[in-house]
Design an enzyme around this catalytic site. Structure first.
Site, short mmCIF file in Angstrom:
data_model
loop_
_atom_site.label_atom_id
_atom_site.label_comp_id
_atom_site.label_asym_id
_atom_site.label_seq_id
_atom_site.Cartn_x
_atom_site.Cartn_y
_atom_site.Cartn_z
N SER A 29 -17.53 25.38 28.48
CA SER A 29 -17.19 26.77 28.76
C SER A 29 -18.27 27.70 28.20
CB SER A 29 -15.84 27.10 28.11
OG SER A 29 -15.50 28.45 28.34
N GLY A 30 -18.71 28.60 29.08
CA GLY A 30 -19.75 29.53 28.68
C GLY A 30 -21.14 29.08 29.01
N SER A 37 -14.63 32.77 31.79
CA SER A 37 -14.47 31.32 31.74
C SER A 37 -13.49 30.85 32.81
CB SER A 37 -13.95 30.90 30.36
OG SER A 37 -13.71 29.52 30.32
N SER A 38 -13.91 29.85 33.58
CA SER A 38 -13.03 29.27 34.60
C SER A 38 -12.03 28.37 33.90
CB SER A 38 -13.85 28.46 35.61
OG SER A 38 -14.74 29.28 36.31
N GLU A 51 -15.09 18.42 26.27
CA GLU A 51 -14.60 19.34 25.24
C GLU A 51 -14.17 18.56 24.01
OE1 GLU A 51 -11.60 21.93 26.71
OE2 GLU A 51 -12.96 23.07 27.99
N THR A 110 -19.72 28.66 36.53
CA THR A 110 -19.17 29.49 37.59
C THR A 110 -20.27 30.30 38.28
OG1 THR A 110 -17.08 29.65 36.41
CG2 THR A 110 -17.49 31.28 38.11
N GLY A 130 -16.76 20.89 31.45
CA GLY A 130 -17.52 19.87 30.75
C GLY A 130 -16.72 19.22 29.65
N ASN A 145 -16.82 32.47 26.39
CA ASN A 145 -17.31 32.97 27.67
C ASN A 145 -16.42 34.13 28.10
OD1 ASN A 145 -18.50 33.32 30.12
ND2 ASN A 145 -17.78 31.42 31.02
#
Length: 1617
Positions: free
Chosen positions: A171-172, A231-232, A457, A176, A455, A228
């Protein structure tokens, strides 16, 4: 990599807590006798690093325990990690960090693109960048996600196979944004293979809808997190669907694992999904009031994180964007507000207050409960009941019990999560239905999938979401490893090298442990279905089932926890907390609440639930399944597992491309690099695993050409040749002794890890040796030159000293010789003086004697000459007297002979006068005589007027002189008396003058009487003519003439047509106005009577008196020189020359221009100049009288049919041209045929030539003739006809201009562009010359002047549009021609000797000469061709400037953008070549007076200067910014980053690159990377030039080689007449 390579000065890597890895240089190395190895390294901070081991351990580990070596500086910052000689973890990290510090966020790692998030705005995604990558192969330009997208697109076309682009990262990291830009690339990039230009066609509706899905999915599925801002919170797989023509026709979206828990809970500093904040901020006031949306702080679901807004984001504006996107994909406004009402109900559900200690209680008056139930359309009491109650169904009864407050809150949140998840599924299904309908599905040929997935985590507390995410990454990593391994092995097989099976760590056991029959997910589903299942019981089952020896490597139990378990993933060991796993996996509502919501009065909510249930069951939404599927309750884990398996099947069936996104720092600071954090992501994303697979084989591979180009100097020149493979073998055999270190394939050489560094060392040593040799010889040369200079200086000093001594001796000799010469000259002077005096005395005496003798001789000669002269005069007088006597006798004889002839002719004429035929001839003669006399009379009247004016003038002068005379008479009276007494004129002479005066007066009186006689004779002739006409009419009546006789009519028409043709030939042959021809016909001479003779005599005498001489005139009225017996010579009346009173001659009257309808040239007669007809004139007018001659041979009937018709005369053709013009204009079809075919379609355009420049009339004659025809139509009222003509003309010209394509468009477009503007100018001038009164007088009162004005304005507007269209088509064609030349001629062409480089290999360039497709000569030749065409066709200079400026701008922009994207061209040598090419263009511009054209090349010129300037210090950077003031900081940064150093050139230091990067403004709009590309479909601005000043009368011209234009030629001559 062995211990031998570790020599002093070698750099290696050591671990560091802060930087991850740190570089150190080997200082000492010690190998003890017992095999102990000790090496000491010193890093840049001065810290020592010691490595200790033994030879045995090193050998057992296959050198793996040795410190990893650092790559040579050449490979630092390489674009592809696989090019690194030492491919290890610290080398990868260092390379990415180096490129990131240079603001290069993309790096290749084999098939993987590594993307580091810059956390700042970068100019890498503009439309110009998209077009730059379009059609380029991967590797041609620097790494970019557009290169991956283009590679996927080309693979889909080439291999006819579906493609997938996997975008992963934590994330970040920018997943996206990367996926969004990839989709934008597919929607907006041009397809160069099909020739489609997106700038021309624009995006299709489907492509706009695809791009519109991004803001929708971001609003409903993205949220702000600590990592982020966007973030998605779900995975997304987007299929972009193509048809057979490779057009985007649709798309389909699949989502994975939406984070439902975020709806009801957000950690600190995080937000809920964006759509809720957008709704509260952007909803209209009325909807806010209806839905009770006051503020964000009002709702519990929105204020938990404590963050309400995001910096730089306007939620209200984003709400508008979301609404527009929903409308784009086909969701109506009503459906949108149904969605928003549902969202408002969800956040109100979060505000429902649950109280009570043991049993949950909800108040009936809770406003949020009321609002939520009202919007959802469900009963308030039932909803409230099942929020605080639960029902357990047994076989016999149903038990209802109360829930605790904590349980009630869980149920409340479950309702919100379930509805939101269903709404999300409905939204995705609606998007898919809009983008991929059944009609679209039948046309799908292939697709490119873009997978935007989370990704790996690893947090302090990991739950069900992290487990699913890491499970998905395990599957993707397995597919990735297999794909990389497969590609590696396939290349080995393709190159046919000897290789062994490469082993790599396979994570299949870990995956089977998770998804197997008794795996983690299976046990979780089993425990979730049990009514009494709990997280702890499930955890115990995991310990018992997976805590065996089989799964020991992948599954472990934490030492200090019984409610957690650890899984060894490919990237890291992750410990998961079991709390909440079962509840999240179930994710279901109680049946009572589910049925309640299902039976809602809100139809939209029912549709959403039905759609979600159907999609969860894996079927399509049909009426038969509505009730059955809604009760199915699959677990979230099973759903995710099924969708993941389906995803992997899709990926395995496609060709996969990988993008790994990295998050450089946790604080989201721009251009900050946290090395340990990035290193952990590299491990997690599988890049290092890929490197390990590559290192197991042959990671480095070079083509034969590249290897030879780099290392050809390692062997003797005798091995050089064109056989690259043979030369590679010679280099390898000479440098590498271990054969297993490399393999030679069919096209490449494969090297083991570290071998390229060894080759680089050998190359550096060789070049150093060569450099030493060069330095040695250079120093020898310098010393030798210094010695020679010193020796030369000593010799020069000696020579100077000797010269001084010699000069002293010479000076003494000169002084002595000068004294002797002075004495000699002095003595000579004295003797010469004595001699001259004696000589002068003798000469004077001789002169006196000779003068006396000469005077005596002259006197004697003078007397002899006088006697001779007297004799000569006397003899001349006698000869002249004899000659005059003889002449008088001859004249007397001639007069007698002529008198006899005249008497005979008189008798013949009297005999002919009695016949009928003679009567007709007399009539013709009388008619001619009347015309002549009328003209003479008119001329006499005009002369009388002139004489009157002259008399008046003379009288005035006499009066003035008389006054002066009277004033002076008194003062001079005495002098006059004395003069009278003594006359100055002799008396004899006075008497003679007086007699001459009386004689002249009498002659004058006789002349006056003769004039009166002539007037009487004219009257008699007129009466005789009338009588003759009456007799002719009587004869015609007796012959019973029938005017309607067809033969007569036919003869008349033929004669009329014949006269017209002869008149046209006459005008063409003479080039004169036909109005200047006399009109008296042949054979119509006046009768020879006494009156005529007297007139002749009187006129002659009058002329003699006036001028003193007799002027002999030729007959200007008769052309009958072929009939001698009818010639009668007549003279026009004499025109006296006017004199002043003082006797001076008056100036002649000004010559007047002939009027078109006047017959004789009166002005010419008045000035004494008579018209003498040309030879062709006689023949033409003779032909006009052929009919009258043939009358003598006609029968009586023929004559009777013609006697009543007047003879055709020139008056009928000249004095009334309007009738003939109107007759021509009425033939509309014929005129259009001549204009369209003769002047436009079938006309051959004159070739341009500057050496023999054509006249403007030779170029503009089509416009002149069309303009002439149009203005004549307007003058005579043919408005509709002119409108049709101009429409057809403009269409024909446009077709002619647009029909020709390619290189042939230069000449026709320039020609017609100039002619169209000429025609526009003629129309404007013609409009000014035509007045309303003139048209009304000519066409009558019914003429519509408003219609005429509208037509003229329309024609002018259409001509301006036509001019722009021709310019537009022309510029498009020129740009397409030029676009092919710019890069080869400007960037690739190398014409400057001594600085030639070759990107494919300097070595081969020495052996084989290679040249680009086009050179600068070709480009300048094109410019010259364009310039010549515009100059020869008289195109306005403003248009010339527009054309050339636009083309030069295209050259500058295209060349600059291409140079920015080509790193291998960013060298100082290449910059000198480009600068030389630009200089040639600048010289061309100066030579053609286009100084502003050089400004268009300034960007490219400054870029070349930047590449040549020194870049070693901060002062150099300041100089660069001063010199290259036009370049933006981003462009300067890009050029400096791309600068490739030459051998032995100092690289640009990272500090300088960082200093340049600091100048780049984060949000500066003007700080762009690439210049705006010049579209090939845009002609640029066109300013219509000013109207030309055209002389309409002087510009009428038709080339002689144009035929079949009889009507236009006749019209042209008639207008002239």
């Amino acid at each position: 990599m062995s211990l031998d390579t570790y020599v002093k000065g070698v750099k290696c890597w050591f671990t560091d807590d802060k930087e991850g890895w740190i570089s150190a240089t080997l200082n000492t190395q010690d190998v003890a006798a017992d095999g102990k190895v000790t090496m000491t390294f010193v890093d840049d901070n001065g810290k020592d690093h010691v490595f200790s081991s033994t030879l045995t351990k090193i050998q057992d580990s296959n050198n793996a325990i040795l410190p990893p070596m650092r790559n040579p500086p050449l490979l630092e910052g390489t674009e592809d990690l696989t090019n690194l000689s030492y491919l290890n973890e610290p080398a990868v990290l260092s390379n990415i960090r180096t490129r990131y510090s240079h603001c290069n966020i993309y790096t290749y790692s084999g098939i993987v693109l590594i993307a580091a998030n810059p956390f700042a705005r970068v100019n890498l995604y503009t439309q110009d960048i998209i077009q730059a990558y379009s059609g380029r192969r991967r590797g041609e330009l620097e790494p970019h996600l557009f290169a991956i997208a283009e590679d996927a697109y080309r693979c889909m076309i080439r291999d006819e196979k579906n493609q997938t682009i996997v975008v992963s990262g934590e994330s970040g990291a920018g997943k996206t944004v990367s996926a969004k830009f990839i989709m934008r690339y597919f929607a907006t990039a041009d397809d160069s293979e099909r020739g489609v230009d997106a700038s021309k066609t624009g995006m299709s509706e489907t492509e706009e809808q695809i791009l519109a899905t991004n803001p929708i999915m971001e609003a409903f599925g993205n949220a702000k997190t600590t990592r982020n801002d966007n973030s998605s919170r779900f995975g997304k797989f987007t299929e972009i669907q193509f048809d057979k023509e490779r057009n985007i026709i649709g798309a389909k979206i699949r989502t994975y694992l939406l984070e439902r828990s975020r709806l009801v809970y957000q950690p600190e500093h995080e937000r809920n999904y964006h759509i809720f904040y957008q709704l509260v901020a952007g909803a209209p006031p009325s909807e806010k009031k209806e839905l009770d949306l006051q503020s964000i702080q009002q709702f519990s679901y929105l204020n938990q994180g404590g963050v309400q807004t995001i910096n730089g984001v306007d939620d209200a504006a984003e709400f508008e964007i979301t609404q527009r996107a929903l409308s784009t994909i086909g969701i109506s406004v009503q459906a949108q507000w149904d969605i928003f009402r549902l969202l408002a109900a969800l956040i109100h559900i979060g505000n429902i207050q649950v109280t009570g200690r043991t049993d949950a209680i909800i108040a009936d008056e809770d406003p949020s409960l009321i609002t939520a139930t009202r919007v959802l359309g469900i009963p308030l009491t039932e909803f409230k009941k099942w929020l605080v109650k639960k029902q357990i169904t047994t076989r016999s009864e149903k038990i209802v019990s109360s829930l605790k407050p904590e349980q009630s809150l869980i149920v409340r949140d479950s309702v919100a999560k379930y509805i939101y998840s269903s709404l999300f599924d409905w939204l995705v299904n609606n998007i898919n239905s809009s983008l991929s309908s059944e009609a679209v599905a039948s046309r799908i040929h292939s697709f490119i999938g873009v997978l935007d997935i989370y990704g790996f985590e690893h947090f302090k507390k990991n739950s069900f979401e992290q487990f699913c995410i890491n499970y998905a990454n395990e599957k993707l990593q397995q597919e990735f490893n297999q794909h990389v391994f497969k590609l590696e092995q396939e290349e080995y097989v393709r190159e046919k090298i000897d290789w062994k099976f490469i082993e790599f760590s396979d994570n299949q056991p870990c995956i089977e442990m998770i998804e197997g029959k008794l795996g983690v997910l299976s046990l979780l589903d089993e425990e979730s279905r049990m009514p009494g299942g709990s997280d702890q019981s499930w955890c115990n089952k995991l310990f018992s089932q997976l805590g065996t020896e089989k799964h020991k490597k992948w599954f472990t139990k934490p030492r200090f926890s019984n409610s957690a378990f650890t899984i060894s993933h490919y990237a890291h060991d992750v410990t998961y907390d079991c709390d909440g796993f079962l509840e999240k996996n179930r994710d279901t509502l109680p049946d009572e609440l589910l049925n309640l919501i299902k039976n809602s009065d809100n139809e939209f909510l029912e549709e959403v639930l039905m759609t979600s249930a159907t999609l969860g069951a894996g079927g399509s939404l049909t009426e038969d399944k509505r009730k059955s599927v809604i009760n199915r309750k699959p677990t979230l884990g099973s759903i995710f597992k099924g969708s993941l398996i389906q995803l992997m099947d899709t990926i395995n069936s496609t060709n996969v491309h990988y993008i790994r996104c990295l998050k450089p720092n946790e604080a989201k600071q721009p251009w900050a690099f946290d090395a340990p954090m990035v290193l952990g992501q590299l491990r997690a994303c599988g890049v290092l695993e890929t490197i390990r697979i590559s290192c197991a084989g042959y990671p480095s591979r070079w083509s034969f050409e590249e290897f030879v180009e780099r290392y050809y100097m390692l062997v003797n020149s005798e091995h050089w040749g064109f056989d690259t493979q043979k030369m590679c073998s010679a280099i390898l055999e000479a440098t590498i002794k271990e054969a297993d270190k490399y393999q030679v394939g069919l096209t490449k050489i494969f090297f083991r890890a570290g071998l390229l560094a060894y080759m680089e060392k050998l190359r550096t040593d060789k070049l150093n040796a060569y450099a030493t040799l060069i330095q040695k010889n250079t120093r020898r040369f310098i010393c030798q030159r210094k010695y020679l200079r010193q020796r030369s200086a000593a010799i020069k000093i000696q020579s100077f000293a000797r010269k001084v001594n010699a000069q002293k001796e010479v000076r003494a000799l000169r002084e002595e010789r000068s004294a002797v010469m002075l004495q000699t000259f002095l003595r000579g002077y004295v003797q010469r003086k004595k001699y001259v005096e004696a000589r002068n005395h003798v000469l004077r005496l001789q002169c006196l004697i000779r003068a006396k003798q000469a005077r005596l001789a002259f006197q004697q000669m003078r007397e002899t000459n006088g006697a001779t002269k007297i004799q000569q005069i006397w003899r001349g007088m006698q000869a002249r007297a004899q000659y005059k006597k003889e002449v008088h006798a001859i004249v007397l004889v001639q007069s007698c002979v002529r008198r006899n002839k005249a008497r005979k002719m008189l008798l013949e004429l009297k005999a002919e006068a009695r016949s009928v035929n003679h009567l007709k001839e007399v009539s013709y003669r009388l008619e001619g005589k009347v015309v002549e006399l009328t003209r003479a009379l008119d001329l006499a009247h005009q002369q009388n007027k002139t004489f009157d004016s002259q008399v008046a003038s003379l009288e005035n002068q006499v009066r003035l002189w008389k006054e002066k005379y009277e004033l002076s008479q008194q003062s001079k009276s005495k002098e006059i008396a004395l003069a009278a007494e003594n006359p100055t004129v002799p008396k004899n002479e006075f008497e003679t003058l007086k007699a001459a005066n009386v004689e002249l007066q009498s002659k004058y009186n006789e002349s006056v009487e003769k004039v009166r006689t002539l007037d009487q004779e004219i009257t008699k002739l007129t009466e005789s003519l009338a009588k003759t006409k009456e007799e002719i009419q009587k004869l015609a009546a007796q012959a019973k003439v029938k005017p309607e006789d067809s033969e007569t009519v036919t003869a008349l028409r033929r004669e009329n047509q014949y006269v017209r043709e002869q008149l046209a030939q006459l005008s063409k042959a003479t080039g004169r106005d036909t109005s200047s021809f006399p009109v008296t016909s042949k054979g119509l001479a006046p009768p020879t009577s006494n009156g005529a003779t007297q007139s002749h005599t009187a006129s002659s005498m009058h002329n003699q008196l006036a001028q003193g001489t007799i002027d002999k005139y030729e007959n200007s009225y008769s052309f009958a020189k072929e009939v001698p017996h009818k010639i009668v010579t007549t003279l026009p009346p004499a025109v006296p020359i006017p004199y002043h009173a003082n006797g001076t001659k008056l100036p002649p009257a000004p010559k007047l221009r002939n009027r078109s309808n006047s017959t004789p040239d009166i002005a010419a007669l008045e000035n004494g100049v008579l018209f003498k007809p040309q030879k062709t004139t006689n023949s033409v007018f003779d032909n006009l009288d052929n009919h009258s001659r043939t009358a003598k041979t006609m029968s009586g009937d023929d004559w009777s049919r013609r006697v009543n018709r007047s003879r055709p005369s020139i008056h009928s053709l000249i004095e009334q041209p309007e009738v003939e013009i109107m007759r021509i204009l009425e033939d509309e079809e014929g005129l259009q045929e001549e204009v369209l075919n003769g002047l436009i379609k079938n006309m051959k355009i004159p070739s341009p030539s500057l050496s023999n420049l054509p006249q403007i009339k030779e170029i503009m004659f089509p416009a002149h003739m069309i303009g002439l025809l149009t203005t004549q139509m307007w003058k005579y009222g043919y408005i509709k006809e002119s409108e049709r003509l101009m429409i057809n003309v403009m269409q024909a010209i446009q077709q002619q201009s647009m029909a020709i394509v390619g290189d042939d468009t230069i000449i026709p477009c320039a020609y017609w562009l100039s002619n169209v503007h000429e025609l526009l100018s003629l129309i404007c001038i013609g409009e000014q010359e035509i007045t309303r009164e003139e048209l009304t007088a000519r066409c009558g009162e019914d003429y519509d002047w408003i219609e005429y004005e509208q037509l003229v304005s329309t024609v002018k507007y259409e001509l301006e549009c036509l001019e722009y269209n021709i310019f537009h088509v022309w510029m498009k064609s020129l740009k397409k021609q030029l676009n092919k030349m710019i890069i080869p001629a400007i960037i690739e062409s190398q014409a400057l000797p001594g600085f030639i480089t070759n990107d494919s290999g300097r070595f081969f360039n020495k052996l084989i000469g290679s040249a680009p497709t086009f050179s600068m000569d070709d480009l300048l030749m094109l410019f010259n061709k364009i310039w010549k065409a515009m100059s020869c066709y008289y195109v306005e200079h403003t248009v010339v400037r527009q054309v050339m400026t636009e083309l030069l701008k295209m050259v500058g922009v295209t060349g600059f953008n291409d140079l920015l994207m080509r790193r291998n061209f960013c060298t100082w040598k290449r910059a000198m070549q480009i600068q030389y090419n630009i200089t040639r263009i600048e010289e061309w511009c100066k030579g053609h007076d286009l100084p502003e054209g050089t400004l268009q090349l300034e960007h490219l010129m400054q870029a070349t200067k930047l590449l040549q300037l020194k870049k070693a210090s901060h002062n150099d950077i300041e100089i660069i910014y001063d010199v290259c003031w036009m370049l933006t900081p981003t462009q300067v940064q890009k050029l400096v980053q791309n600068y490739m150093i030459a051998d032995y050139e100092v690289p640009v230091s990272p500090d300088l690159i960082k200093a340049i990067a600091m100048r780049v403004a984060a949000n500066e709009k003007n700080d762009t990377l690439m210049l705006d590309a010049i579209s090939l479909e845009d002609a640029g601005s066109f300013e219509t030039p000013e109207i030309r000043d055209v002389e309409m009368d002087s510009e009428r011209f038709l080339p002689p080689w144009i035929g079949n234009l009889t009507r236009l030629k006749s019209l042209m001559h008639l207008v002239v007449v």
